[in-house]
Design a protein around this motif. Structure first.
Motif, PDB file in Angstrom:
ATOM      1  N   ASN A  50     -15.478  -4.980  -6.218  1.00 44.67           N
ATOM      2  CA  ASN A  50     -15.680  -5.819  -7.389  1.00 44.67           C
ATOM      3  C   ASN A  50     -14.598  -5.517  -8.420  1.00 44.67           C
ATOM      4  OD1 ASN A  50     -16.643  -3.509  -9.058  1.00 44.67           O
ATOM      5  ND2 ASN A  50     -18.420  -3.606  -7.711  1.00 44.67           N
ATOM      6  N   LEU A  51     -14.525  -6.364  -9.434  1.00 44.10           N
ATOM      7  CA  LEU A  51     -13.437  -6.251 -10.400  1.00 44.10           C
ATOM      8  C   LEU A  51     -13.462  -4.931 -11.172  1.00 44.10           C
ATOM      9  CD1 LEU A  51     -10.945  -7.524 -11.615  1.00 44.10           C
ATOM     10  CD2 LEU A  51     -12.411  -8.771 -13.219  1.00 44.10           C
ATOM     11  N   PRO A  52     -14.613  -4.468 -11.675  1.00 38.20           N
ATOM     12  CA  PRO A  52     -14.603  -3.173 -12.372  1.00 38.20           C
ATOM     13  C   PRO A  52     -14.078  -2.041 -11.498  1.00 38.20           C
ATOM     14  CG  PRO A  52     -16.622  -4.349 -12.874  1.00 38.20           C
ATOM     15  CD  PRO A  52     -15.938  -5.130 -11.795  1.00 38.20           C
ATOM     16  N   ALA A  53     -14.456  -2.042 -10.209  1.00 34.85           N
ATOM     17  CA  ALA A  53     -13.977  -0.991  -9.306  1.00 34.85           C
ATOM     18  C   ALA A  53     -12.466  -1.088  -9.111  1.00 34.85           C
ATOM     19  CB  ALA A  53     -14.688  -1.086  -7.958  1.00 34.85           C
ATOM     20  N   LEU A  54     -11.954  -2.310  -8.983  1.00 31.67           N
ATOM     21  CA  LEU A  54     -10.518  -2.497  -8.830  1.00 31.67           C
ATOM     22  C   LEU A  54      -9.770  -2.009 -10.064  1.00 31.67           C
ATOM     23  CD1 LEU A  54     -10.495  -6.066  -7.246  1.00 31.67           C
ATOM     24  CD2 LEU A  54      -9.786  -3.962  -6.109  1.00 31.67           C
ATOM     25  N   GLN A  55     -10.305  -2.312 -11.230  1.00 32.97           N
ATOM     26  CA  GLN A  55      -9.656  -1.899 -12.470  1.00 32.97           C
ATOM     27  C   GLN A  55      -9.648  -0.389 -12.619  1.00 32.97           C
ATOM     28  OE1 GLN A  55     -12.048  -4.286 -15.114  1.00 32.97           O
ATOM     29  NE2 GLN A  55     -10.528  -5.930 -15.200  1.00 32.97           N
ATOM     30  N   GLU A  56     -10.707   0.263 -12.152  1.00 28.14           N
ATOM     31  CA  GLU A  56     -10.784   1.717 -12.246  1.00 28.14           C
ATOM     32  C   GLU A  56      -9.821   2.408 -11.283  1.00 28.14           C
ATOM     33  OE1 GLU A  56     -14.771   2.988 -11.683  1.00 28.14           O
ATOM     34  OE2 GLU A  56     -15.548   1.979 -13.479  1.00 28.14           O
ATOM     35  N   MET A  57      -9.450   1.734 -10.204  1.00 29.52           N
ATOM     36  CA  MET A  57      -8.544   2.338  -9.225  1.00 29.52           C
ATOM     37  C   MET A  57      -7.172   2.602  -9.806  1.00 29.52           C
ATOM     38  SD  MET A  57      -9.302   0.211  -5.747  1.00 29.52           S
ATOM     39  CE  MET A  57     -10.977  -0.035  -5.176  1.00 29.52           C
ATOM     40  N   GLY A  58      -6.749   1.789 -10.763  1.00 27.19           N
ATOM     41  CA  GLY A  58      -5.398   1.925 -11.271  1.00 27.19           C
ATOM     42  C   GLY A  58      -4.374   1.639 -10.190  1.00 27.19           C
ATOM     43  N   ILE A  59      -3.331   2.422 -10.166  1.00 29.50           N
ATOM     44  CA  ILE A  59      -2.248   2.195  -9.207  1.00 29.50           C
ATOM     45  C   ILE A  59      -2.668   2.522  -7.776  1.00 29.50           C
ATOM     46  CG2 ILE A  59      -1.224   4.502  -9.352  1.00 29.50           C
ATOM     47  CD1 ILE A  59       1.532   3.072  -9.451  1.00 29.50           C
ATOM     48  N   GLU A  60      -3.768   3.257  -7.609  1.00 34.39           N
ATOM     49  CA  GLU A  60      -4.274   3.583  -6.276  1.00 34.39           C
ATOM     50  C   GLU A  60      -4.639   2.320  -5.495  1.00 34.39           C
ATOM     51  OE1 GLU A  60      -5.484   5.537  -2.901  1.00 34.39           O
ATOM     52  OE2 GLU A  60      -4.270   6.230  -4.588  1.00 34.39           O
ATOM     53  N   TYR A  61      -4.915   1.236  -6.226  1.00 36.58           N
ATOM     54  CA  TYR A  61      -5.226  -0.058  -5.602  1.00 36.58           C
ATOM     55  C   TYR A  61      -4.187  -0.451  -4.570  1.00 36.58           C
ATOM     56  CZ  TYR A  61      -4.688  -5.204  -5.567  1.00 36.58           C
ATOM     57  OH  TYR A  61      -4.482  -6.512  -5.205  1.00 36.58           O
ATOM     58  N   PHE A  62      -2.910  -0.261  -4.888  1.00 34.10           N
ATOM     59  CA  PHE A  62      -1.837  -0.675  -3.982  1.00 34.10           C
ATOM     60  C   PHE A  62      -1.838   0.176  -2.712  1.00 34.10           C
ATOM     61  CE2 PHE A  62      -0.447  -1.742  -8.291  1.00 34.10           C
ATOM     62  CZ  PHE A  62      -0.136  -3.080  -8.138  1.00 34.10           C
ATOM     63  N   HIS A  63      -2.069   1.458  -2.847  1.00 35.73           N
ATOM     64  CA  HIS A  63      -2.026   2.355  -1.691  1.00 35.73           C
ATOM     65  C   HIS A  63      -3.262   2.188  -0.804  1.00 35.73           C
ATOM     66  CE1 HIS A  63       1.408   4.246  -3.584  1.00 35.73           C
ATOM     67  NE2 HIS A  63       0.697   4.437  -4.687  1.00 35.73           N
ATOM     68  N   ARG A  64      -4.360   1.757  -1.391  1.00 42.15           N
ATOM     69  CA  ARG A  64      -5.594   1.657  -0.630  1.00 42.15           C
ATOM     70  C   ARG A  64      -5.633   0.425   0.262  1.00 42.15           C
ATOM     71  NH1 ARG A  64     -11.409   2.613  -3.406  1.00 42.15           N
ATOM     72  NH2 ARG A  64     -10.220   4.480  -3.994  1.00 42.15           N
ATOM     73  N   PHE A  65      -5.122  -0.704  -0.221  1.00 40.21           N
ATOM     74  CA  PHE A  65      -5.312  -1.966   0.478  1.00 40.21           C
ATOM     75  C   PHE A  65      -4.063  -2.541   1.143  1.00 40.21           C
ATOM     76  CE2 PHE A  65      -8.573  -2.142  -3.012  1.00 40.21           C
ATOM     77  CZ  PHE A  65      -9.682  -1.978  -2.196  1.00 40.21           C
ATOM     78  N   PHE A  66      -2.879  -2.075   0.794  1.00 40.78           N
ATOM     79  CA  PHE A  66      -1.652  -2.728   1.244  1.00 40.78           C
ATOM     80  C   PHE A  66      -0.846  -1.843   2.182  1.00 40.78           C
ATOM     81  CE2 PHE A  66      -2.933  -4.670  -2.680  1.00 40.78           C
ATOM     82  CZ  PHE A  66      -2.687  -6.022  -2.492  1.00 40.78           C
ATOM     83  N   ASN A  67      -0.179  -2.484   3.135  1.00 37.47           N
ATOM     84  CA  ASN A  67       0.679  -1.771   4.075  1.00 37.47           C
ATOM     85  C   ASN A  67       1.977  -1.384   3.351  1.00 37.47           C
ATOM     86  OD1 ASN A  67       2.390  -0.939   6.162  1.00 37.47           O
ATOM     87  ND2 ASN A  67       1.433  -2.313   7.618  1.00 37.47           N
ATOM     88  N   PRO A  68       2.261  -0.083   3.245  1.00 36.38           N
ATOM     89  CA  PRO A  68       3.451   0.338   2.492  1.00 36.38           C
ATOM     90  C   PRO A  68       4.764  -0.115   3.118  1.00 36.38           C
ATOM     91  CG  PRO A  68       2.466   2.199   3.649  1.00 36.38           C
ATOM     92  CD  PRO A  68       1.495   1.055   3.769  1.00 36.38           C
ATOM     93  N   ALA A  69       4.747  -0.455   4.396  1.00 37.55           N
ATOM     94  CA  ALA A  69       5.980  -0.892   5.057  1.00 37.55           C
ATOM     95  C   ALA A  69       6.547  -2.145   4.413  1.00 37.55           C
ATOM     96  CB  ALA A  69       5.719  -1.133   6.540  1.00 37.55           C
ATOM     97  N   GLU A  70       5.671  -3.081   4.014  1.00 37.25           N
ATOM     98  CA  GLU A  70       6.159  -4.297   3.348  1.00 37.25           C
ATOM     99  C   GLU A  70       6.475  -4.068   1.875  1.00 37.25           C
ATOM    100  OE1 GLU A  70       4.429  -5.203   6.917  1.00 37.25           O
ATOM    101  OE2 GLU A  70       3.074  -4.821   5.234  1.00 37.25           O
ATOM    102  N   MET A  71       5.771  -3.137   1.250  1.00 40.76           N
ATOM    103  CA  MET A  71       5.961  -2.901  -0.181  1.00 40.76           C
ATOM    104  C   MET A  71       7.398  -2.509  -0.502  1.00 40.76           C
ATOM    105  SD  MET A  71       2.354  -0.989  -1.102  1.00 40.76           S
ATOM    106  CE  MET A  71       2.803  -0.722  -2.828  1.00 40.76           C
ATOM    107  N   ASP A  72       8.043  -1.786   0.421  1.00 41.20           N
ATOM    108  CA  ASP A  72       9.433  -1.393   0.194  1.00 41.20           C
ATOM    109  C   ASP A  72      10.354  -2.604   0.080  1.00 41.20           C
ATOM    110  OD1 ASP A  72       8.714   1.254   0.263  1.00 41.20           O
ATOM    111  OD2 ASP A  72       9.268   1.559   2.359  1.00 41.20           O
ATOM    112  N   ASP A  73       9.917  -3.726   0.634  1.00 39.95           N
ATOM    113  CA  ASP A  73      10.721  -4.949   0.572  1.00 39.95           C
ATOM    114  C   ASP A  73      10.418  -5.770  -0.674  1.00 39.95           C
ATOM    115  OD1 ASP A  73      12.341  -7.247   1.533  1.00 39.95           O
ATOM    116  OD2 ASP A  73      10.371  -8.178   1.737  1.00 39.95           O
ATOM    117  N   TYR A  74       9.134  -6.072  -0.920  1.00 40.07           N
ATOM    118  CA  TYR A  74       8.848  -7.038  -1.970  1.00 40.07           C
ATOM    119  C   TYR A  74       8.660  -6.444  -3.357  1.00 40.07           C
ATOM    120  CZ  TYR A  74       3.811  -6.020  -1.123  1.00 40.07           C
ATOM    121  OH  TYR A  74       2.593  -5.427  -0.981  1.00 40.07           O
ATOM    122  N   VAL A  75       8.259  -5.178  -3.467  1.00 44.55           N
ATOM    123  CA  VAL A  75       8.066  -4.599  -4.803  1.00 44.55           C
ATOM    124  C   VAL A  75       9.368  -4.580  -5.600  1.00 44.55           C
ATOM    125  CG1 VAL A  75       7.479  -2.495  -6.076  1.00 44.55           C
ATOM    126  CG2 VAL A  75       5.985  -3.298  -4.241  1.00 44.55           C
TER     127      VAL A  75
END
Length: 223
Positions: A50-75
């Motif tokens: 839910n949104l409150p949980a996502l907001q509490e994650m902070g930057i950890e949100y990116f590491h939890r749900f996204f494949n870091p292999a693509e992040m090196d390209d699009y970030v």
């Protein structure tokens, strides 16, 4: 560059009114804090949160749900977009998402642009539309080829970086099917030198066939 005509909460409220009618997940990020400001209900359901949980994650949100292999390209491209701060510019990219480590990765096509600027015109929030790549869609074979090529490129970019300028020239001609004599004439070098380059390239790429050579040359836009 536009100055805000309405506050951020009003803009988000307008999106909420139509979010369930759109075939994409909507995410708004706070740029200075790199946190989720808003995610449409569909996205929350997909991530099983839910949104409150996502907001509490902070930057950890990116590491939890996204494949870091693509992040090196699009970030980096998104950061450049924010830095250049042009009115209509956006960045599009493929990325993989999963709700938990036990789930398979799901491909999405994303598009990000600046969503909100402060009174000085400085970007404070960006918006991303993430469209699931439907596995049964008729364009799926073409999309899969693009995704496979993207994966191959990421896995082998360190090898490509190790090729010399001349080796890249020879690799291009190998990918085009030129023989050693033709390469020697085009590059103004001896056939013996061409043979040495070809051998070194095959060793560096661990290429076992002409298909391996062609695939590598295509992935790195040499042909």
């Amino acid at each position: 560059m536009s100055i805000p005509t309405m506050d951020l909460s009003t803009k988000i409220a307008q999106l909420e009114l139509i979010s369930e009618d759109l075939p994409a997940v909507i995410i708004i990020h706070n740029i200075p804090t790199q946190t989720v400001e808003y995610m449409s209900p569909w996205g929350q359901r997909l991530l099983r949160t839910n949104l409150p949980a996502l907001q509490e994650m902070g930057i950890e949100y990116f590491h939890r749900f996204f494949n870091p292999a693509e992040m090196d390209d699009y970030v980096p491209r998104i950061m450049q977009l924010i830095q250049e701060n042009q009115e209509r510019d956006f960045v599009s990219f493929f990325h993989q998402v999963r709700a938990t480590p036990e789930d398979p990765w799901q491909w999405y096509l994303g598009a990000t642009r600046i969503f909100y600027r402060d009174e000085a015109g400085t970007p404070t929030h960006c918006i991303t539309f993430a469209l699931p790549v439907e596995q049964a869609h008729y364009i799926n074979p073409k999309v899969n080829r693009l995704l496979d090529e993207n994966t191959f490129l990421r896995a082998n970019k360190h090898i490509f970086a190790g090729l010399t300028h001349r080796e890249r020239e020879v690799l291009t001609l190998m990918g085009l099917g030129r023989n050693s004599a033709e390469m020697a004439v085009q590059l103004n070098i001896s056939e013996k030198t061409v043979a040495t380059h070809r051998r070194n390239i095959k060793n560096k790429l661990n290429a076992q066939s002409s298909y391996d050579i062609t695939r590598f040359a295509q992935a790195f836009d040499l042909i």
